[in-house]
Design a protein around this motif. Structure first.
Motif, mmCIF file in Angstrom:
data_model
loop_
_atom_site.group_PDB
_atom_site.id
_atom_site.type_symbol
_atom_site.label_atom_id
_atom_site.label_comp_id
_atom_site.label_asym_id
_atom_site.label_seq_id
_atom_site.Cartn_x
_atom_site.Cartn_y
_atom_site.Cartn_z
ATOM 1 N N PHE A 159 0.737 -1.180 -0.441
ATOM 2 C CA PHE A 159 -0.164 -0.080 0.135
ATOM 3 C C PHE A 159 1.136 1.516 0.324
ATOM 4 C CE2 PHE A 159 -1.954 3.771 2.243
ATOM 5 C CZ PHE A 159 -3.517 3.606 0.691
ATOM 6 N N PHE A 160 1.925 1.497 0.726
ATOM 7 C CA PHE A 160 2.473 2.333 0.420
ATOM 8 C C PHE A 160 3.820 2.822 -0.382
ATOM 9 C CE2 PHE A 160 3.640 4.337 5.512
ATOM 10 C CZ PHE A 160 2.045 3.403 6.209
ATOM 11 N N ALA A 161 3.492 0.770 -1.004
ATOM 12 C CA ALA A 161 4.853 1.859 -2.217
ATOM 13 C C ALA A 161 3.661 2.768 -3.666
ATOM 14 C CB ALA A 161 5.062 0.052 -2.631
ATOM 15 N N ALA A 162 2.717 1.504 -3.258
ATOM 16 C CA ALA A 162 2.047 1.861 -4.211
ATOM 17 C C ALA A 162 1.300 3.626 -3.878
ATOM 18 C CB ALA A 162 0.515 1.324 -4.830
ATOM 19 N N SER A 163 0.690 3.720 -3.069
ATOM 20 C CA SER A 163 -0.342 5.160 -2.644
ATOM 21 C C SER A 163 0.836 6.333 -2.408
ATOM 22 C CB SER A 163 -0.879 4.662 -1.574
ATOM 23 O OG SER A 163 -1.364 3.282 -1.497
ATOM 24 N N LYS A 223 7.334 18.764 0.072
ATOM 25 C CA LYS A 223 8.133 19.472 -0.224
ATOM 26 C C LYS A 223 8.982 19.009 -1.380
ATOM 27 C CE LYS A 223 9.521 19.956 4.443
ATOM 28 N NZ LYS A 223 10.668 19.640 5.598
ATOM 29 N N GLU A 224 8.855 17.524 -1.399
ATOM 30 C CA GLU A 224 9.671 16.485 -2.205
ATOM 31 C C GLU A 224 9.186 16.317 -4.154
ATOM 32 O OE1 GLU A 224 10.741 13.042 -0.677
ATOM 33 O OE2 GLU A 224 11.960 13.722 0.372
ATOM 34 N N ASN A 225 8.002 16.742 -4.011
ATOM 35 C CA ASN A 225 7.107 16.402 -5.352
ATOM 36 C C ASN A 225 6.325 17.869 -5.279
ATOM 37 O OD1 ASN A 225 7.692 13.376 -5.719
ATOM 38 N ND2 ASN A 225 7.247 13.931 -3.448
ATOM 39 N N PRO A 226 7.616 18.674 -6.434
ATOM 40 C CA PRO A 226 5.978 19.573 -6.829
ATOM 41 C C PRO A 226 4.933 19.397 -7.825
ATOM 42 C CG PRO A 226 7.906 19.529 -8.106
ATOM 43 C CD PRO A 226 8.477 18.299 -6.794
ATOM 44 N N GLU A 227 4.101 20.211 -7.219
ATOM 45 C CA GLU A 227 2.455 19.830 -8.546
ATOM 46 C C GLU A 227 3.326 19.843 -9.729
ATOM 47 O OE1 GLU A 227 0.594 23.385 -7.727
ATOM 48 O OE2 GLU A 227 -1.944 21.909 -8.263
ATOM 49 N N GLY A 228 2.708 19.219 -10.768
ATOM 50 C CA GLY A 228 2.149 18.168 -11.841
ATOM 51 C C GLY A 228 3.684 17.236 -12.129
ATOM 52 N N SER A 229 4.793 17.204 -10.723
ATOM 53 C CA SER A 229 5.628 15.986 -10.792
ATOM 54 C C SER A 229 4.302 14.733 -11.012
ATOM 55 C CB SER A 229 6.164 16.351 -10.162
ATOM 56 O OG SER A 229 5.874 16.084 -9.091
ATOM 57 N N ASP A 230 6.020 13.052 -11.389
ATOM 58 C CA ASP A 230 5.046 12.248 -11.884
ATOM 59 C C ASP A 230 4.226 11.614 -10.675
ATOM 60 O OD1 ASP A 230 4.815 9.911 -13.178
ATOM 61 O OD2 ASP A 230 5.430 8.924 -12.323
ATOM 62 N N LEU A 231 5.086 11.765 -9.362
ATOM 63 C CA LEU A 231 4.305 11.125 -8.628
ATOM 64 C C LEU A 231 3.017 11.889 -7.451
ATOM 65 C CD1 LEU A 231 7.329 9.596 -6.489
ATOM 66 C CD2 LEU A 231 5.779 8.606 -7.517
ATOM 67 N N ALA A 232 3.307 13.433 -8.157
ATOM 68 C CA ALA A 232 2.067 14.174 -7.530
ATOM 69 C C ALA A 232 1.321 13.919 -7.927
ATOM 70 C CB ALA A 232 2.220 16.066 -8.039
ATOM 71 N N GLU A 233 0.890 13.462 -9.300
ATOM 72 C CA GLU A 233 -0.063 13.479 -10.065
ATOM 73 C C GLU A 233 -0.904 11.648 -10.189
ATOM 74 O OE1 GLU A 233 -1.663 14.952 -13.303
ATOM 75 O OE2 GLU A 233 -0.145 16.790 -11.777
ATOM 76 N N ASN A 234 0.465 10.751 -9.309
ATOM 77 C CA ASN A 234 0.104 9.401 -9.743
ATOM 78 C C ASN A 234 -0.301 9.079 -8.562
ATOM 79 O OD1 ASN A 234 -0.432 9.177 -12.802
ATOM 80 N ND2 ASN A 234 1.608 9.688 -12.697
ATOM 81 N N THR A 235 0.042 9.773 -7.238
ATOM 82 C CA THR A 235 -0.355 8.897 -6.088
ATOM 83 C C THR A 235 -1.274 8.925 -4.988
ATOM 84 O OG1 THR A 235 1.601 10.029 -4.767
ATOM 85 C CG2 THR A 235 2.596 8.004 -5.968
ATOM 86 N N VAL A 236 -1.489 8.196 -4.172
ATOM 87 C CA VAL A 236 -2.731 8.664 -3.416
ATOM 88 C C VAL A 236 -3.013 9.938 -2.392
ATOM 89 C CG1 VAL A 236 -4.345 8.311 -1.385
ATOM 90 C CG2 VAL A 236 -3.576 6.702 -2.897
ATOM 91 N N LEU A 237 -0.887 9.819 -1.706
ATOM 92 C CA LEU A 237 -0.554 11.514 -1.282
ATOM 93 C C LEU A 237 -0.315 12.315 -1.812
ATOM 94 C CD1 LEU A 237 2.011 10.664 0.776
ATOM 95 C CD2 LEU A 237 0.103 10.872 1.218
ATOM 96 N N GLY A 238 -0.142 12.124 -3.137
ATOM 97 C CA GLY A 238 -0.218 13.354 -4.235
ATOM 98 C C GLY A 238 -1.502 14.477 -4.341
#
Ligand code: HEM
Length: 471
Positions: A159-163, A223-238
């Motif tokens: 769950f952590f890895a994916a989300s 802090k680590e993932n600005p808006e529009g970055s891959d993880l910001a777009e594709n994770t639950v935290l994003g």
């Protein structure tokens, strides 16, 4: 007079036991097989019956009764009802604790990240995590016992890895320990009173630590993932950090934290139980195991990534997953309470009646599953044109909708139904599919005296060894 008054009050109530529980019944319920317990009572009293164990509750056990309950819930006449300790440990903003418009909006906020189309984004990271975990198990299991704890940590890691996009191992282990303490407080003899040192008190302290960790994760992610970055777009935290809800408003931080905790909780023991039960059945059913191996060898390559469409449509793989959860549902029942007096099938449900919709009884109902409903046989869910499908045995009533028997089918309520149908269903199915394919593709499985993982909240051991295949 008292007896007469009681009789009068009980007019038209569902049949079964009321009042003080019988010691024999109580013992059976507490230490015996719960599925047998309820099946016996259904045989005696009929599809809708009352139990006293020691709380009094009505059990609904057939598909049309479940449909009625989900309809009443949509209308607001019936509400989910957890014990006060569960409400407190889950938190006031947890999805499972909110109702009506607040519930709908919170679900709508998280839903897009668990939709069938979106969970495809998690395939790559789940695949890598599964393969690494199995490699680890193959070294661990030389001593031959994997306990449910190992599966639980695995479910959390997935769950952590994916989300969340990444897993900090040290944080995960601390989180897992806190999570166990937190779960233990769901049932506590002190109720919601925080007597220092009690399970409930420790659980609430663990809850505070977990929420602090989630808070920290959200800050760090931002802090680590600005808006529009891959993880910001594709994770639950994003989604939690950058997305907005229906009206442009985002749930506030405390709603997000409770929401996330609820999601982690809901996907934890359930996925764990389903994986453990699948291993158990596959270890004992050579026909299923051989058919799965053949299918995996034909459809999936060891050296490339997995194809989502193939995973979703592989007939044996999916039939095994459906059948595993049908005979061993990871969630046995759902608790509800009437908000007003209701009448159904000539039975009276006074206001504030506790009702459980029984997933296990509905999924093994002989009216829905005519051939050996209690036995594991994945062939019932195969498509008609599969070589292992025997039309003289299966009337295909059960497998009408092969692609997804859980789709609106009240005789397969494994993921619940109505407005509270499982939010993470597609995510869970993806995890299970990838897990089974990579396990059987790369390892030989040998199981010794494995305990059946039929009740996921119990601890159980699956005594098995993974031996790396050489070819
Ligand atoms: C609700 C089953 C995995 C998130 C439910 C319910 C069931 C269920 C039966 C309805 C409970 C009720 O009616 O009271 C399962 C099974 C799973 C699984 C069998 C795995 C095999 C997951 C996963 C997640 C998840 C992986 C999240 C990633 C949720 C949430 C709810 C829920 C948030 C509450 C929905 C609400 O109250 O609106 N699940 N679940 N589940 N599930 Fe799952």
């Amino acid at each position: 007079f008292q007896e007469l008054a009681l009789l009068f009050q009980r007019r038209h109530l569902p049949p079964g036991r009321y009042g003080l529980p019988l010691i024999r019944e109580l013992l059976w319920f507490v230490i015996g097989n719960k599925m047998d317990f309820f099946a016996e009572r259904k045989k005696k009293w009929g599809a809708i019956f009352n139990v006293s164990i020691p709380f009094t509750a009505t059990i609904l056990s057939e598909q049309e009764d479940l449909q009625w309950l989900f309809q009443m819930e949509r209308k607001g006449f019936i509400k989910i009802s957890w014990p006060a300790t569960v409400v407190a440990t889950l938190g006031p903003n947890a999805i499972a604790n909110v109702f009506g418009e607040q519930h709908r909006r919170l679900r709508a906020f998280f839903q897009p990240w668990f939709s069938p189309a979106f969970v495809e984004n998690y395939l790559g990271v789940i695949d890598v995590t599964v393969q690494e975990e199995l490699k680890e198990w193959a070294t661990l299991s030389s001593s031959s016992t994997l306990s449910s704890d190992v599966f639980k940590l695995f479910a959390l890691r997935l769950f952590f890895a994916a989300s969340f996009g990444k897993v900090d191992e040290q944080m995960l282990i601390t989180f897992h320990d806190d999570f166990k303490t937190w779960l233990d407080g769901f049932i506590s003899i002190t109720g919601t009173v925080r007597v220092p040192g009690t399970r409930f008190d420790q659980a609430m302290a663990a809850r505070e630590r977990i929420l602090t960790t989630i808070d920290h994760l959200i800050d760090q992610f931002e802090k680590e993932n600005p808006e529009g970055s891959d993880l910001a777009e594709n994770t639950v935290l994003g989604r939690c950090v950058y997305a907005s809800g229906e009206d442009g408003l985002c749930p506030d931080r405390s709603q997000l934290k409770d929401g996330l905790l609820n999601i982690i909780f809901a996907g934890h023991d359930t996925t764990t139980g389903a994986m453990g039960s699948a291993i158990y059945h596959l270890a004992h059913q050579s026909v299923a195991r051989d058919a799965l191996l053949e299918e995996i060898n034909n459809l999936f390559s060891k050296s490339t990534g997995l194809d989502m469409e193939k995973l979703k449509s592989a007939p044996v793989l999916n039939a095994i997953i459906w059948e595993t959860m049908r005979v061993d549902p990871p969630v046995l029942a759902g608790p509800r309470r009437t908000e007003q007096e209701l009448v159904y099938k000539n039975f009276r449900f006074p206001m504030n009646s506790l009702i459980f919709y029984s997933i296990s009884l509905a999924a093994t109902d002989p009216n829905a599953y005519e051939h050996r409903p209690l036995e594991f046989d994945f062939r019932r869910f195969l498509p008609k044109d599969h070589k292992l499908y025997d039309p003289t045995i299966w009337n295909h009533k059960e497998s009408r909708d092969i692609v997804d028997p859980a789709q609106g089918r009240a005789n397969y309520p494994i993921f619940g139904g109505g407005s509270r149908i499982c939010l993470g269903k597609h995510f869970a199915l993806l995890e299970l599919r990838v897990f089974l394919v990579r396990l059987f593709q790369n390892y030989e499985l040998s199981v010794e005296n494995g305990t059946k993982a039929w009740l996921p909240i119990n601890t159980w051991n699956v005594n098995f060894q993974l031996l790396k295949k050489t070819t």
